[in-house]
Write a protein that holds these residues in place. Structure first.
Motif, short mmCIF file in Angstrom:
data_model
loop_
_atom_site.label_atom_id
_atom_site.label_comp_id
_atom_site.label_asym_id
_atom_site.label_seq_id
_atom_site.Cartn_x
_atom_site.Cartn_y
_atom_site.Cartn_z
N ALA A 118 0.83 -1.20 0.00
CA ALA A 118 0.00 0.00 0.00
C ALA A 118 0.87 1.25 0.00
O ALA A 118 0.58 2.23 -0.72
CB ALA A 118 -0.93 0.00 1.21
N ARG A 127 3.83 1.63 -1.23
CA ARG A 127 4.50 1.80 -2.52
C ARG A 127 3.60 2.44 -3.58
O ARG A 127 4.06 2.90 -4.61
CB ARG A 127 5.00 0.46 -3.04
CG ARG A 127 6.16 -0.15 -2.25
CD ARG A 127 7.44 0.59 -2.49
NE ARG A 127 8.60 -0.11 -1.92
CZ ARG A 127 9.80 0.42 -1.82
NH1 ARG A 127 10.02 1.66 -2.25
NH2 ARG A 127 10.80 -0.26 -1.29
N LYS A 128 2.28 2.46 -3.30
CA LYS A 128 1.34 3.09 -4.24
C LYS A 128 1.36 4.62 -4.12
O LYS A 128 0.84 5.32 -5.00
CB LYS A 128 -0.08 2.58 -3.99
CG LYS A 128 -0.26 1.11 -4.33
CD LYS A 128 -1.68 0.64 -4.03
CE LYS A 128 -1.83 -0.85 -4.35
NZ LYS A 128 -3.19 -1.36 -4.02
#
Length: 279
Positions: A99, A101-102
């Motif tokens: 999450a 890394r989004k």
């Protein structure tokens, strides 16, 4: 006077959040200072800086008189209520790298994931080290506040730029003391710096580095009291500007000096350094 103090203390302990969570569980024992115990665990930590459990023993033996007033001010405020609702427990948020890394590249979240993955760390791992002490859980607001201070430790490494080398750890501890003063932070930070100076004969300005970290921490708003989700989404450079976290000049200088002297900053007190000193 003692009766008045007792009444005020009872009122503080009886306070609770809107959802009924008490500020202080009545079975929670009163903190007691034990300097001898703290020094014992500090000596154990010196033997192995990766033995994180010793750090928690030191904090327990050197309770801060300012901790409870700070905890009460946050947890019983509207801001504290909002934080508990949105971030009841930080480790699952911090360990969800998929999450995080989004979020945009260059964000605090990406830098945090890079740091934790490179070092082989998890927020859950820090919790496990803390749980080794076998302390009971009280489910009160004090516990929630204490957990946030613990669980933001590695995030402070990322925001400040201090590494996990021996000096970097002392600098983060004194940065933390600047945010939330405690004798535990002072002992670990300054005694750790003294130990580095004793073990490694060098021109590196170690004391300047830790004092600088202390000043930077004082200038920065308390990170544990910020919305961590919002902080993670911020651009790292912008976050440092907003938080008034300046470049750690003397820490970087120490690394430069050590390398020029043939010393690895990330192995100051390890096996390689011991062999070098023996030679």
């Amino acid at each position: 006077m003692n009766e008045t103090h007792a009444l005020l203390q009872a009122d503080s302990n009886a306070a609770c959040a809107a959802d009924g969570t008490v500020f202080r569980n009545p079975v929670r024992p009163q903190p007691k200072r034990d300097v001898g115990k703290a020094l014992h665990h500090f000596r154990e930590l010196i033997k192995d800086k990766e033995d994180t459990e010793q750090v928690f023993h030191i904090y327990e033996a050197l309770p801060s008189k300012d901790f409870l007033p700070r905890a009460r001010a946050l947890t019983l405020s509207e801001h504290g209520e909002a934080l508990r609702a949105s971030e009841p427990f930080l480790p699952p948020i911090l360990d969800n790298h998929a999450a995080l890394r989004k979020l945009p590249r260059g964000s605090v979240a990406h830098a945090y994931c890079d740091f934790m993955e490179r070092e082989g760390l998890t927020a859950a791992g820090l919790v496990a080290e803390s749980d080794k002490m076998g302390r009971p859980k009280y489910g009160d607001l004090i516990e929630w506040y204490g957990f946030r201070q613990r669980d933001t430790h590695d995030l402070m490494h990322v925001l400040t730029g201090y590494g996990r080398d021996a000096l970097g750890e002392q600098c983060v501890l004194l940065f933390t003391h600047g945010q939330s003063p405690s004798h535990g932070h002072l002992l670990l930070g300054y005694a750790g710096a003294l130990n580095i100076k004793k073990q490694v004969k060098s021109r590196a300005p170690v004391y300047r580095a830790v004092r600088e970290a202390h000043r930077i921490g004082k200038a920065c708003p308390p990170i544990a009291e910020m919305p961590i989700r919002e902080l993670l989404a911020m651009d790292l450079i912008h976050a440092r500007e907003v938080l008034r976290i300046t470049e750690p000049v003397w820490y970087a200088r120490c690394h430069e000096v050590w390398r020029s002297e043939g010393v690895d900053p990330y192995d100051l007190l390890g096996k390689a350094m011991a062999e070098k000193l023996a030679a």
